[in-house]
Scaffold this active site. Structure first.
Site, mmCIF file in Angstrom:
data_model
loop_
_atom_site.group_PDB
_atom_site.id
_atom_site.type_symbol
_atom_site.label_atom_id
_atom_site.label_comp_id
_atom_site.label_asym_id
_atom_site.label_seq_id
_atom_site.Cartn_x
_atom_site.Cartn_y
_atom_site.Cartn_z
ATOM 1 N N CYS A 78 1.186 -1.193 -0.183
ATOM 2 C CA CYS A 78 -0.366 -0.134 0.052
ATOM 3 C C CYS A 78 0.336 1.316 0.128
ATOM 4 C CB CYS A 78 -0.658 0.074 1.376
ATOM 5 S SG CYS A 78 -2.157 -1.160 0.946
ATOM 6 N N HIS A 79 0.337 2.023 -1.089
ATOM 7 C CA HIS A 79 0.837 3.262 -0.874
ATOM 8 C C HIS A 79 0.881 4.312 0.667
ATOM 9 C CE1 HIS A 79 0.683 2.663 -4.947
ATOM 10 N NE2 HIS A 79 2.052 3.640 -5.109
ATOM 11 N N ASP A 129 -11.301 -6.523 22.674
ATOM 12 C CA ASP A 129 -9.938 -6.659 23.519
ATOM 13 C C ASP A 129 -10.671 -5.708 24.435
ATOM 14 O OD1 ASP A 129 -7.790 -5.817 24.557
ATOM 15 O OD2 ASP A 129 -7.793 -4.095 24.272
#
Length: 158
Positions: A78-79, A129
């Site tokens: 990914c850029h 979480d």
């Protein structure tokens, strides 16, 4: 060699060259769905779940935004991009599932859908979480792209 944009003509991984592309306005919305067991759902009051760690949904919203901003560091090809905006919304649906929508936007040469997907996913992981002390019977059911605009193709899930 391949229809995969992240493979070169020798089949090796490569970053897509966006140097010659023109910037366009791009938006993407991704959704994650989390199923919570009854002992966690009974803690739901008003529009959030409060735990010893704090507000579940508010913490997940912040985590989703932070994760979306780091997508270029997390997904190898990914850029790295600077988002114009990122919004995470969390609510319970009729089936008493947690629905997390992450919408991101940018004006750039490359897309924003991975940022939206990462934001929704990490928000879902944060719900897990925050609630796991009450139960481990939590299921992150799915993460999917809902809609994207800009770039080569627009997409909208029916």
């Amino acid at each position: 060699m391949s229809d995969f944009s992240h493979l070169n003509d020798k089949g090796q991984p490569t970053m897509v060259d966006v140097g010659g592309k023109q910037p366009t306005h791009r938006t993407a919305t991704a959704r994650s769905i989390v199923s919570l067991p009854p002992e966690v759902l009974e803690k739901f009051a008003a529009d959030d779940i409060q735990t010893k760690k704090g507000s579940v949904f508010q913490t997940a919203i912040i985590a989703g935004i932070m994760a979306a901003k780091k997508t270029g560091e997390l997904i190898p090809l990914c850029h790295p991009i600077g988002m114009d905006n990122c919004h995470v919304a969390i609510q319970l649906n009729e089936q008493q599932e947690v629905v997390i929508d992450c919408t991101a936007s940018i004006t750039a040469k490359t897309g924003i859908e991975m940022e939206a997907l990462v934001g929704a996913t990490v928000a879902a992981l944060t719900v897990y979480d925050m609630c796991k002390a009450m139960s481990h019977d939590i299921v992150i059911r799915e993460t999917k792209l809902i809609e994207k605009t800009g770039g080569k193709h627009d997409f909208k899930r029916s």
